[in-house]
Motif scaffolding. Structure first.
Motif, PDB file in Angstrom:
ATOM      1  N   ASN A 175       0.824  -1.210   0.000  1.00  0.00           N
ATOM      2  CA  ASN A 175       0.000   0.000   0.000  1.00  0.00           C
ATOM      3  C   ASN A 175       0.860   1.263   0.000  1.00  0.00           C
ATOM      4  O   ASN A 175       0.512   2.269  -0.631  1.00  0.00           O
ATOM      5  CB  ASN A 175      -0.929   0.011   1.216  1.00  0.00           C
ATOM      6  CG  ASN A 175      -2.085  -0.964   1.065  1.00  0.00           C
ATOM      7  OD1 ASN A 175      -2.418  -1.385  -0.040  1.00  0.00           O
ATOM      8  ND2 ASN A 175      -2.701  -1.329   2.166  1.00  0.00           N
ATOM      9  N   ALA A 176       1.974   1.208   0.725  1.00  0.00           N
ATOM     10  CA  ALA A 176       2.887   2.353   0.724  1.00  0.00           C
ATOM     11  C   ALA A 176       3.551   2.519  -0.642  1.00  0.00           C
ATOM     12  O   ALA A 176       3.696   3.639  -1.157  1.00  0.00           O
ATOM     13  CB  ALA A 176       3.941   2.186   1.809  1.00  0.00           C
ATOM     14  N   ILE A 177       3.931   1.408  -1.244  1.00  0.00           N
ATOM     15  CA  ILE A 177       4.612   1.455  -2.538  1.00  0.00           C
ATOM     16  C   ILE A 177       3.690   1.970  -3.637  1.00  0.00           C
ATOM     17  O   ILE A 177       4.112   2.786  -4.479  1.00  0.00           O
ATOM     18  CB  ILE A 177       5.169   0.061  -2.904  1.00  0.00           C
ATOM     19  CG1 ILE A 177       6.378  -0.262  -2.011  1.00  0.00           C
ATOM     20  CG2 ILE A 177       5.562  -0.003  -4.379  1.00  0.00           C
ATOM     21  CD1 ILE A 177       6.869  -1.698  -2.134  1.00  0.00           C
ATOM     22  N   ASP A 178       2.421   1.531  -3.644  1.00  0.00           N
ATOM     23  CA  ASP A 178       1.545   2.005  -4.720  1.00  0.00           C
ATOM     24  C   ASP A 178       1.329   3.511  -4.625  1.00  0.00           C
ATOM     25  O   ASP A 178       1.268   4.215  -5.637  1.00  0.00           O
ATOM     26  CB  ASP A 178       0.224   1.225  -4.782  1.00  0.00           C
ATOM     27  CG  ASP A 178      -0.720   1.501  -3.611  1.00  0.00           C
ATOM     28  OD1 ASP A 178      -0.419   2.362  -2.766  1.00  0.00           O
ATOM     29  OD2 ASP A 178      -1.766   0.828  -3.544  1.00  0.00           O
ATOM     30  N   GLY A 179       1.271   4.030  -3.395  1.00  0.00           N
ATOM     31  CA  GLY A 179       1.140   5.478  -3.232  1.00  0.00           C
ATOM     32  C   GLY A 179       2.371   6.225  -3.716  1.00  0.00           C
ATOM     33  O   GLY A 179       2.262   7.279  -4.365  1.00  0.00           O
ATOM     34  N   MET A 180       3.553   5.694  -3.417  1.00  0.00           N
ATOM     35  CA  MET A 180       4.790   6.351  -3.864  1.00  0.00           C
ATOM     36  C   MET A 180       4.941   6.277  -5.374  1.00  0.00           C
ATOM     37  O   MET A 180       5.402   7.236  -6.010  1.00  0.00           O
ATOM     38  CB  MET A 180       5.994   5.703  -3.171  1.00  0.00           C
ATOM     39  CG  MET A 180       6.115   6.071  -1.706  1.00  0.00           C
ATOM     40  SD  MET A 180       7.688   5.547  -0.973  1.00  0.00           S
ATOM     41  CE  MET A 180       7.500   3.761  -0.996  1.00  0.00           C
ATOM     42  N   LEU A 181       4.557   5.148  -5.969  1.00  0.00           N
ATOM     43  CA  LEU A 181       4.605   5.048  -7.429  1.00  0.00           C
ATOM     44  C   LEU A 181       3.690   6.094  -8.071  1.00  0.00           C
ATOM     45  O   LEU A 181       4.055   6.725  -9.082  1.00  0.00           O
ATOM     46  CB  LEU A 181       4.192   3.643  -7.872  1.00  0.00           C
ATOM     47  CG  LEU A 181       5.220   2.530  -7.699  1.00  0.00           C
ATOM     48  CD1 LEU A 181       4.592   1.167  -7.975  1.00  0.00           C
ATOM     49  CD2 LEU A 181       6.427   2.745  -8.617  1.00  0.00           C
ATOM     50  N   ALA A 182       2.521   6.278  -7.478  1.00  0.00           N
ATOM     51  CA  ALA A 182       1.571   7.246  -8.027  1.00  0.00           C
ATOM     52  C   ALA A 182       2.087   8.670  -7.888  1.00  0.00           C
ATOM     53  O   ALA A 182       2.050   9.451  -8.853  1.00  0.00           O
ATOM     54  CB  ALA A 182       0.216   7.091  -7.321  1.00  0.00           C
TER      55      ALA A 182
END
Length: 203
Positions: free
Chosen positions: A71-78
């Motif tokens: 969940n943290a990674i998808d936010g940072m990718l976005a």
């Protein structure tokens, strides 16, 4: 109020090298979001098919931790790799509530767990996340106020799964733990409503 969510920035710093590597390989934020949802549904299915079994329960804290990382990674990718999209915003919000329901509702099947309280906890979790999103609808920011947000719920259920895997099946223990989660969930909803309105009025 204090919440595990406040540790998010430090957690993201640890995951940033992984995030950069995934972005370089062409992995998208939406793919990561769907992976987190799929992992949650799979674990929830195991908990539902084998209620009280050691392996699904002992895996739960690990699955919750991995889900938190995804969940943290998808936010940072976005945000950091220009992958924001309307679909991503929808998947992010729906993925969270669907994952919570899949992972936590199976606990209501256990004979030593107060099923009504668990179901109530999941319902309040959904309302709490909806309340956070309503902040945007009225012109405030997406609210993540505590004291019992997504990460805190994960900590509670991960702890309970670990204790159950060790053989602790005291009905009183889980009534107290899940009951406390229920009360804190209600407080969280109130805090998010109040904070969103206050923010809107101050703007």
């Amino acid at each position: 109020m204090p919440t595990i969510y406040q540790l998010k920035s430090r957690f993201q710093d640890l995951l940033r090298p992984i995030c950069r590597n995934l972005a370089a390989r062409g992995v998208t934020a939406n793919q990561v979001t769907l992976t987190a949802l799929g992992l949650s549904v799979l674990e929830g299915l195991l908990l539902w098919l084998f209620p009280g079994a050691f392996l699904p329960l002992i895996l739960l804290p690990l699955v919750l931790f991995v889900r938190m990382g995804l969940n943290a990674i998808d936010g940072m990718l976005a945000r950091e790799h220009d992958q924001k999209s309307d679909l991503g915003a929808v998947l992010n919000e729906l993925g969270d509530v669907l994952s919570d329901a899949a992972l936590y509702l199976p606990f209501a099947l256990l004979p030593f767990v107060p099923g009504q309280i668990v179901i109530g906890l999941v319902v309040l979790a959904i309302i709490g996340e909806m309340t956070g999103v309503i902040g945007v609808q009225i012109g405030a920011s997406r609210r993540y106020d505590g004291p019992f947000g997504k990460s805190d719920r994960a900590a509670l259920f991960g702890l309970c799964g670990f204790l159950m895997a060790l053989g602790l099946t005291s009905a009183l223990l889980y009534k107290v733990l899940f009951g406390a989660g229920l009360v804190l969930s209600a407080v969280t909803i109130w805090n998010r409503v109040r904070a969103a309105i206050r923010e809107k009025q101050a703007s």
